[in-house]
Design a protein around this motif. Sequence first.
Motif, PDB file in Angstrom:
ATOM      1  N   TYR A   1       1.373  13.900   0.165  1.00 32.92           N
ATOM      2  CA  TYR A   1       0.028  13.681   0.677  1.00 32.92           C
ATOM      3  C   TYR A   1       0.019  13.573   2.201  1.00 32.92           C
ATOM      4  O   TYR A   1      -1.037  13.429   2.812  1.00 32.92           O
ATOM      5  CB  TYR A   1      -0.592  12.424   0.055  1.00 32.92           C
ATOM      6  CG  TYR A   1      -1.096  12.649  -1.346  1.00 32.92           C
ATOM      7  CD1 TYR A   1      -2.443  12.795  -1.600  1.00 32.92           C
ATOM      8  CD2 TYR A   1      -0.222  12.716  -2.422  1.00 32.92           C
ATOM      9  CE1 TYR A   1      -2.919  13.006  -2.888  1.00 32.92           C
ATOM     10  CE2 TYR A   1      -0.675  12.926  -3.711  1.00 32.92           C
ATOM     11  CZ  TYR A   1      -2.018  13.074  -3.940  1.00 32.92           C
ATOM     12  OH  TYR A   1      -2.471  13.278  -5.220  1.00 32.92           O
TER      13      TYR A   1
ATOM     14  N   ASN B   1      -0.473  12.897   5.745  1.00 34.04           N
ATOM     15  CA  ASN B   1      -1.315  11.921   6.451  1.00 34.04           C
ATOM     16  C   ASN B   1      -2.636  11.652   5.744  1.00 34.04           C
ATOM     17  O   ASN B   1      -3.507  10.985   6.294  1.00 34.04           O
ATOM     18  CB  ASN B   1      -1.583  12.389   7.879  1.00 34.04           C
ATOM     19  CG  ASN B   1      -0.317  12.389   8.710  1.00 34.04           C
ATOM     20  OD1 ASN B   1       0.526  11.500   8.558  1.00 34.04           O
ATOM     21  ND2 ASN B   1      -0.158  13.381   9.561  1.00 34.04           N
ATOM     22  N   ASP B   2      -2.810  12.155   4.527  1.00 32.14           N
ATOM     23  CA  ASP B   2      -4.044  11.970   3.771  1.00 32.14           C
ATOM     24  C   ASP B   2      -3.989  10.640   3.024  1.00 32.14           C
ATOM     25  O   ASP B   2      -3.325  10.510   2.007  1.00 32.14           O
ATOM     26  CB  ASP B   2      -4.228  13.124   2.786  1.00 32.14           C
ATOM     27  CG  ASP B   2      -5.483  12.991   1.942  1.00 32.14           C
ATOM     28  OD1 ASP B   2      -6.287  12.066   2.178  1.00 32.14           O
ATOM     29  OD2 ASP B   2      -5.665  13.830   1.033  1.00 32.14           O
ATOM     30  N   GLY B   3      -4.687   9.654   3.545  1.00 26.17           N
ATOM     31  CA  GLY B   3      -4.680   8.325   2.942  1.00 26.17           C
ATOM     32  C   GLY B   3      -5.740   8.127   1.877  1.00 26.17           C
ATOM     33  O   GLY B   3      -5.896   7.028   1.355  1.00 26.17           O
ATOM     34  N   SER B   4      -6.473   9.189   1.524  1.00 22.80           N
ATOM     35  CA  SER B   4      -7.575   9.038   0.572  1.00 22.80           C
ATOM     36  C   SER B   4      -7.109   8.642  -0.827  1.00 22.80           C
ATOM     37  O   SER B   4      -7.887   8.110  -1.611  1.00 22.80           O
ATOM     38  CB  SER B   4      -8.409  10.324   0.502  1.00 22.80           C
ATOM     39  OG  SER B   4      -7.630  11.394  -0.013  1.00 22.80           O
ATOM     40  N   SER B   5      -5.865   8.904  -1.149  1.00 26.82           N
ATOM     41  CA  SER B   5      -5.350   8.549  -2.475  1.00 26.82           C
ATOM     42  C   SER B   5      -4.349   7.405  -2.436  1.00 26.82           C
ATOM     43  O   SER B   5      -3.626   7.165  -3.404  1.00 26.82           O
ATOM     44  CB  SER B   5      -4.693   9.775  -3.120  1.00 26.82           C
ATOM     45  OG  SER B   5      -5.646  10.780  -3.347  1.00 26.82           O
ATOM     46  N   ASP B   6      -4.276   6.696  -1.313  1.00 27.16           N
ATOM     47  CA  ASP B   6      -3.396   5.531  -1.225  1.00 27.16           C
ATOM     48  C   ASP B   6      -3.772   4.531  -2.308  1.00 27.16           C
ATOM     49  O   ASP B   6      -4.925   4.462  -2.730  1.00 27.16           O
ATOM     50  CB  ASP B   6      -3.516   4.859   0.140  1.00 27.16           C
ATOM     51  CG  ASP B   6      -2.885   5.670   1.253  1.00 27.16           C
ATOM     52  OD1 ASP B   6      -2.400   6.786   0.988  1.00 27.16           O
ATOM     53  OD2 ASP B   6      -2.891   5.191   2.402  1.00 27.16           O
TER      54      ASP B   6
ATOM     55  N   ARG C   1       0.883  -1.171   0.000  1.00 28.04           N
ATOM     56  CA  ARG C   1       0.000   0.000   0.000  1.00 28.04           C
ATOM     57  C   ARG C   1       0.917   1.216   0.000  1.00 28.04           C
ATOM     58  O   ARG C   1       1.759   1.365   0.893  1.00 28.04           O
ATOM     59  CB  ARG C   1      -0.897  -0.003   1.221  1.00 28.04           C
ATOM     60  CG  ARG C   1      -1.861   1.153   1.245  1.00 28.04           C
ATOM     61  CD  ARG C   1      -2.782   1.053   2.430  1.00 28.04           C
ATOM     62  NE  ARG C   1      -3.529   2.281   2.587  1.00 28.04           N
ATOM     63  CZ  ARG C   1      -4.254   2.554   3.648  1.00 28.04           C
ATOM     64  NH1 ARG C   1      -4.328   1.686   4.655  1.00 28.04           N
ATOM     65  NH2 ARG C   1      -4.901   3.677   3.714  1.00 28.04           N
TER      66      ARG C   1
ATOM     67  N   ARG D   1       1.653   5.565  -0.761  1.00 28.40           N
ATOM     68  CA  ARG D   1       1.125   6.927  -0.709  1.00 28.40           C
ATOM     69  C   ARG D   1       2.144   7.844  -1.364  1.00 28.40           C
ATOM     70  O   ARG D   1       3.313   7.857  -0.985  1.00 28.40           O
ATOM     71  CB  ARG D   1       0.885   7.358   0.733  1.00 28.40           C
ATOM     72  CG  ARG D   1       0.316   8.759   0.873  1.00 28.40           C
ATOM     73  CD  ARG D   1      -0.005   9.091   2.316  1.00 28.40           C
ATOM     74  NE  ARG D   1      -0.984   8.138   2.833  1.00 28.40           N
ATOM     75  CZ  ARG D   1      -1.077   7.802   4.122  1.00 28.40           C
ATOM     76  NH1 ARG D   1      -0.283   8.349   5.024  1.00 28.40           N
ATOM     77  NH2 ARG D   1      -1.980   6.923   4.513  1.00 28.40           N
TER      78      ARG D   1
END
Length: 97
Positions: free
Chosen positions: A63, A65-70, A57, A59
């Motif tokens: 980004y 701490n924004d995991g929305s686009s992982d 997984r 990133r």
Amino acid sequence: FLDQTNLFISLQILYLQVECSLQSGFVKGMKLEVPNKTVNDTYWVASVVMTCGQLLRLRYDGYDNDGSSDFWCDLMTSEIHPIGWCSENNHTLQPPE
């Protein structure tokens, strides 16, 4: 070994995914150069967020701490490279949109 139904079970096969993730050498926080999914023929730096067998997984850097686009990469089919690969092979590093 044999289970109660007399079926042969290979522990090596059952735990192959765990073994693969332990032997892959990829660890959380490791940085890689991976294809940029928003701009063709370019790459960007991504960090390993999690390993699960032959899956990573990732990133994109920037980004935080924004995991929305992982996104997930399969080690067997994905194009991933060590840091510095792009400069050594004349490929463009460009951040995703």
